[in-house]
Design a protein around this motif. Structure first.
Motif, PDB file in Angstrom:
ATOM      1  N   ILE A  44      56.367  50.675  27.735  1.00  0.00           N
ATOM      2  CA  ILE A  44      55.310  50.863  28.734  1.00  0.00           C
ATOM      3  C   ILE A  44      55.560  49.880  29.871  1.00  0.00           C
ATOM      4  N   SER A  45      55.344  50.327  31.096  1.00  0.00           N
ATOM      5  CA  SER A  45      55.508  49.451  32.246  1.00  0.00           C
ATOM      6  C   SER A  45      54.369  48.435  32.292  1.00  0.00           C
ATOM      7  N   GLU A  46      54.719  47.167  32.130  1.00  0.00           N
ATOM      8  CA  GLU A  46      53.692  46.122  32.198  1.00  0.00           C
ATOM      9  C   GLU A  46      53.047  46.096  33.581  1.00  0.00           C
ATOM     10  N   ARG A  47      53.844  46.291  34.605  1.00  0.00           N
ATOM     11  CA  ARG A  47      53.315  46.291  35.973  1.00  0.00           C
ATOM     12  C   ARG A  47      52.275  47.398  36.152  1.00  0.00           C
ATOM     13  N   ALA A  48      52.538  48.573  35.598  1.00  0.00           N
ATOM     14  CA  ALA A  48      51.585  49.681  35.698  1.00  0.00           C
ATOM     15  C   ALA A  48      50.293  49.361  34.945  1.00  0.00           C
ATOM     16  N   MET A  49      50.413  48.710  33.803  1.00  0.00           N
ATOM     17  CA  MET A  49      49.220  48.364  33.015  1.00  0.00           C
ATOM     18  C   MET A  49      48.385  47.309  33.728  1.00  0.00           C
ATOM     19  N   ILE A  50      49.034  46.328  34.334  1.00  0.00           N
ATOM     20  CA  ILE A  50      48.314  45.300  35.090  1.00  0.00           C
ATOM     21  C   ILE A  50      47.601  45.941  36.277  1.00  0.00           C
ATOM     22  N   SER A  51      48.294  46.857  36.953  1.00  0.00           N
ATOM     23  CA  SER A  51      47.697  47.552  38.094  1.00  0.00           C
ATOM     24  C   SER A  51      46.494  48.382  37.651  1.00  0.00           C
ATOM     25  N   ALA A  52      46.627  49.117  36.559  1.00  0.00           N
ATOM     26  CA  ALA A  52      45.512  49.923  36.047  1.00  0.00           C
ATOM     27  C   ALA A  52      44.332  49.030  35.671  1.00  0.00           C
ATOM     28  N   SER A  53      44.628  47.895  35.075  1.00  0.00           N
ATOM     29  CA  SER A  53      43.575  46.958  34.690  1.00  0.00           C
ATOM     30  C   SER A  53      42.861  46.411  35.924  1.00  0.00           C
ATOM     31  N   ASN A  54      43.622  46.113  36.963  1.00  0.00           N
ATOM     32  CA  ASN A  54      43.022  45.619  38.205  1.00  0.00           C
ATOM     33  C   ASN A  54      42.121  46.672  38.850  1.00  0.00           C
ATOM     34  N   VAL A  55      42.585  47.917  38.867  1.00  0.00           N
ATOM     35  CA  VAL A  55      41.781  49.006  39.434  1.00  0.00           C
ATOM     36  C   VAL A  55      40.504  49.177  38.620  1.00  0.00           C
ATOM     37  N   ARG A  56      40.624  49.148  37.295  1.00  0.00           N
ATOM     38  CA  ARG A  56      39.450  49.282  36.431  1.00  0.00           C
ATOM     39  C   ARG A  56      38.437  48.174  36.732  1.00  0.00           C
ATOM     40  N   ASN A  57      38.929  46.947  36.853  1.00  0.00           N
ATOM     41  CA  ASN A  57      38.029  45.825  37.141  1.00  0.00           C
ATOM     42  C   ASN A  57      37.360  45.968  38.509  1.00  0.00           C
ATOM     43  N   GLN A  58      38.099  46.468  39.493  1.00  0.00           N
ATOM     44  CA  GLN A  58      37.522  46.705  40.814  1.00  0.00           C
ATOM     45  C   GLN A  58      36.412  47.753  40.736  1.00  0.00           C
ATOM     46  N   LEU A  59      36.693  48.844  40.005  1.00  0.00           N
ATOM     47  CA  LEU A  59      35.693  49.902  39.865  1.00  0.00           C
ATOM     48  C   LEU A  59      34.455  49.400  39.130  1.00  0.00           C
ATOM     49  N   LEU A  60      34.665  48.613  38.083  1.00  0.00           N
ATOM     50  CA  LEU A  60      33.518  48.041  37.359  1.00  0.00           C
ATOM     51  C   LEU A  60      32.683  47.150  38.268  1.00  0.00           C
ATOM     52  N   GLY A  61      33.356  46.369  39.119  1.00  0.00           N
ATOM     53  CA  GLY A  61      32.646  45.507  40.070  1.00  0.00           C
ATOM     54  C   GLY A  61      31.825  46.313  41.064  1.00  0.00           C
ATOM     55  N   ILE A  62      32.397  47.397  41.562  1.00  0.00           N
ATOM     56  CA  ILE A  62      31.679  48.265  42.499  1.00  0.00           C
ATOM     57  C   ILE A  62      30.477  48.897  41.809  1.00  0.00           C
ATOM     58  N   MET A  63      30.682  49.374  40.583  1.00  0.00           N
ATOM     59  CA  MET A  63      29.584  50.005  39.843  1.00  0.00           C
ATOM     60  C   MET A  63      28.457  49.014  39.591  1.00  0.00           C
ATOM     61  N   LYS A  64      28.824  47.796  39.244  1.00  0.00           N
ATOM     62  CA  LYS A  64      27.804  46.770  38.995  1.00  0.00           C
ATOM     63  C   LYS A  64      27.027  46.468  40.278  1.00  0.00           C
ATOM     64  N   ARG A  65      27.760  46.324  41.380  1.00  0.00           N
ATOM     65  CA  ARG A  65      27.131  46.012  42.659  1.00  0.00           C
ATOM     66  C   ARG A  65      26.170  47.124  43.097  1.00  0.00           C
ATOM     67  N   LEU A  66      26.504  48.376  42.760  1.00  0.00           N
ATOM     68  CA  LEU A  66      25.671  49.517  43.157  1.00  0.00           C
ATOM     69  C   LEU A  66      24.680  49.937  42.066  1.00  0.00           C
ATOM     70  N   ASP A  67      24.615  49.151  41.010  1.00  0.00           N
ATOM     71  CA  ASP A  67      23.722  49.447  39.875  1.00  0.00           C
ATOM     72  C   ASP A  67      23.995  50.816  39.241  1.00  0.00           C
ATOM     73  N   VAL A  68      25.266  51.188  39.176  1.00  0.00           N
ATOM     74  CA  VAL A  68      25.656  52.426  38.504  1.00  0.00           C
ATOM     75  C   VAL A  68      25.916  52.077  37.041  1.00  0.00           C
ATOM     76  N   PRO A  69      25.262  52.762  36.122  1.00  0.00           N
ATOM     77  CA  PRO A  69      25.459  52.423  34.708  1.00  0.00           C
ATOM     78  C   PRO A  69      26.892  52.722  34.243  1.00  0.00           C
ATOM     79  N   VAL A  70      27.431  51.835  33.437  1.00  0.00           N
ATOM     80  CA  VAL A  70      28.755  52.029  32.860  1.00  0.00           C
ATOM     81  C   VAL A  70      28.541  52.692  31.508  1.00  0.00           C
TER      82      VAL A  70
END
Length: 117
Positions: A44-70
């Protein structure tokens, strides 16, 4: 052969998206200090996994800021995802990118009948 075996362990019969989700979920459960080796061992590409993890964290941050339930799709808590819910979410998110094929062989976007180049 080893790479094919490693890939097969993550394969989901319903879609590549669910396979990718399964890979990410497995990666996410590995302790951070062991992730590099896990990626190597599983081809598995470690770089791809790190990138996916970063995107996930960004999306979680946006959802939290907008009070969207996870809401998790892991309804059983055992890593088996509710694939129909995931397909619905993907469809809802990607519908603007869909097109249909005309008899001429050309594709038109569903949203506004624009020719796909």
């Amino acid at each position: 052969a080893k790479a094919d075996e490693a890939k097969a362990q993550f394969a989901h019969p319903e879609s590549d998206h669910l396979t990718f989700l399964r890979v990410f979920n497995e990666y996410d459960m590995v302790p951070e200090k062991d992730r590099k080796q896990w990626c190597w061992d599983n081809f598995i590409s470690e770089r791809a996994m790190i990138s996916a993890s970063n995107v996930r964290n960004q999306l979680l941050g946006i959802m939290k800021r907008l009070d969207v339930p996870v809401i998790s799709s892991d309804i059983k808590g055992d890593g088996s995802f509710a694939s129909s819910d995931i397909r619905k979410a993907l469809t809802a998110g990607m519908f603007m990118q869909t097109a249909y094929r005309q008899r001429s062989g050309e594709y038109l976007t569903v949203k506004d009948n624009q020719l796909v180049a």
